[in-house]
Design an enzyme around this catalytic site. Sequence first.
Site, PDB file in Angstrom:
ATOM      1  CE  LYS A  12     -17.049 -17.563   9.587  1.00  0.00           C
ATOM      2  NZ  LYS A  12     -16.857 -16.557  10.493  1.00  0.00           N
ATOM      3  NE  ARG A  63      -4.238  -1.676   1.481  1.00  0.00           N
ATOM      4  CZ  ARG A  63      -5.201  -2.081   2.413  1.00  0.00           C
ATOM      5  NH1 ARG A  63      -5.350  -1.832   3.711  1.00  0.00           N
ATOM      6  NH2 ARG A  63      -6.495  -2.783   2.192  1.00  0.00           N
ATOM      7  N   GLY A  84      -6.795  -9.084   0.522  1.00  0.00           N
ATOM      8  CA  GLY A  84      -5.551  -9.350   1.102  1.00  0.00           C
ATOM      9  C   GLY A  84      -4.969 -10.825   1.102  1.00  0.00           C
ATOM     10  N   GLY A 106     -11.920  -5.094   1.236  1.00  0.00           N
ATOM     11  CA  GLY A 106     -13.439  -4.797   1.230  1.00  0.00           C
ATOM     12  C   GLY A 106     -14.051  -4.043   0.352  1.00  0.00           C
TER      13      GLY A 106
HETATM   14  C1  3PG Z   1      -8.786  -2.482   4.391  1.00  0.00           C
HETATM   15  O1  3PG Z   1      -7.487  -2.603   5.157  1.00  0.00           O
HETATM   16  O2  3PG Z   1      -9.546  -3.190   3.732  1.00  0.00           O
HETATM   17  C2  3PG Z   1      -9.031  -0.936   4.809  1.00  0.00           C
HETATM   18  O3  3PG Z   1      -8.041  -0.326   5.156  1.00  0.00           O
HETATM   19  C3  3PG Z   1     -10.436  -0.818   5.486  1.00  0.00           C
HETATM   20  O4  3PG Z   1     -10.166  -1.252   6.817  1.00  0.00           O
HETATM   21  P1  3PG Z   1     -11.487  -1.396   7.813  1.00  0.00           P
HETATM   22  O5  3PG Z   1     -11.899  -2.927   7.308  1.00  0.00           O
HETATM   23  O6  3PG Z   1     -11.121  -1.553   9.097  1.00  0.00           O
HETATM   24  O7  3PG Z   1     -12.266  -0.359   7.697  1.00  0.00           O
END
Ligand code: 3PG
Length: 396
Positions: free
Chosen positions: A195, A34, A352, A375
């Site tokens: 899941k 990142r 990730g 996400g």
């Molecule tokens: C992530 O790592 O997907 C983003 O930085 C968002 O983090 P969070 O799910 O804690 O909002």
Amino acid sequence: FRTLDDLDPKGRRILLRADLNLPMRDGVITDRTRIERLAPTVQELAEKGGRVILCSHFDRPKGKRVPEMSLKPMQEALAQALSRPVAFVDDCIGPEAEAAAARLQDGEVLLLENTRYHAGEEANDPAMAAALAKLADVYVNDAFSAAHRAHASTEGVARLLPSYAGRLMQAELEALDAALGNPARPVVAIVGGAKVSTKLDLLGNMVKRVDVLVIGGAMANTFLGAQGHAMGKSLQEAGMYDTARAILETARTANCEIILPSDLMVAAAFAANVPTREVGVDAVPAEMMALDVGPDTVAAIEARLRQASTLVWNGPLGAFETPPFDAATVAVAQSVAGLTQSMGLKSIAGGGDTVAALKHAGVEERMTYVSAAGGAFLEWLEGKTLPGVAALETAA
Ligand code: 3PG
């Protein structure tokens, strides 16, 4: 939305929302992707004489000053990546932050402390957004990976300052749009992970948008269980059987071919280098668990990939962190990389675990595009509006 092409940063204080939520273990950054992706935006702004004020969340301190969740360790990592000094102030709003921001000279970079040390960040409190806006003349959002959060630093502040998308934000949206907005068909999607419940909306939406959906990882166990296969001790969500059947039914009506495992690698326990067995989906022993898909399944996936024009991948096929259960994920990753290089397959991956799996397979650089987002990538794939992006559009 507006981009850095529309901004003359010279002499201006720029609040730059980054995503410095990097993976860390025992205070050590374990993956700098990142930061590397963010660096070009910071460089461009600084080289053009902007005064860059970086802010980000880190982890989930829930409005408290949790010392282990400080952004301080990112100061040196940033300075290294940028080859320029980075100052740090241990709050992201208030008099100290304001004074540090006011002192900045053209081309200088300042890092603020974790935005989530203040409860107003996640609450998207207008007072928090106003306090952030006070630091700067303009706002640049480069945190695509946090754009699914409607927080003060990702959404609220964009309404208060002239706002622009950073280069990483722009690249993520352009790459995803180019490959998946109107994708070359056939489109194959691989969705894995543990899941069904966390990827329910994703699966339900994907079957309407792709030609072939490969379901792997532990979530495949739930689908196989729903089809009546005895899954032994495999991880699954028996409460999701009806949902799994409904997704298969939606796929049928939408003409989406579903590829579920036909064979599995099973073991008596989940541990590294335990003895494994290759079994058909009808022959999972009662005392064993499935931890990866088998070679016949890999061959079936590869056959679909050879026909495909576009691949979107989220989630590993097996428990890839624990060899030998990385075999299927690594084999498919290598096939994808090969087809991308030799056959012009457009391969897009995000999340990730998926990025970690591609790195593990040594093919991250050979994909068409790898998103730094988890996400946010999933919500974008589902066709959801991302508040951080929507705020930039409204601002423009
Ligand atoms: C992530 O790592 O997907 C983003 O930085 C968002 O983090 P969070 O799910 O804690 O909002």
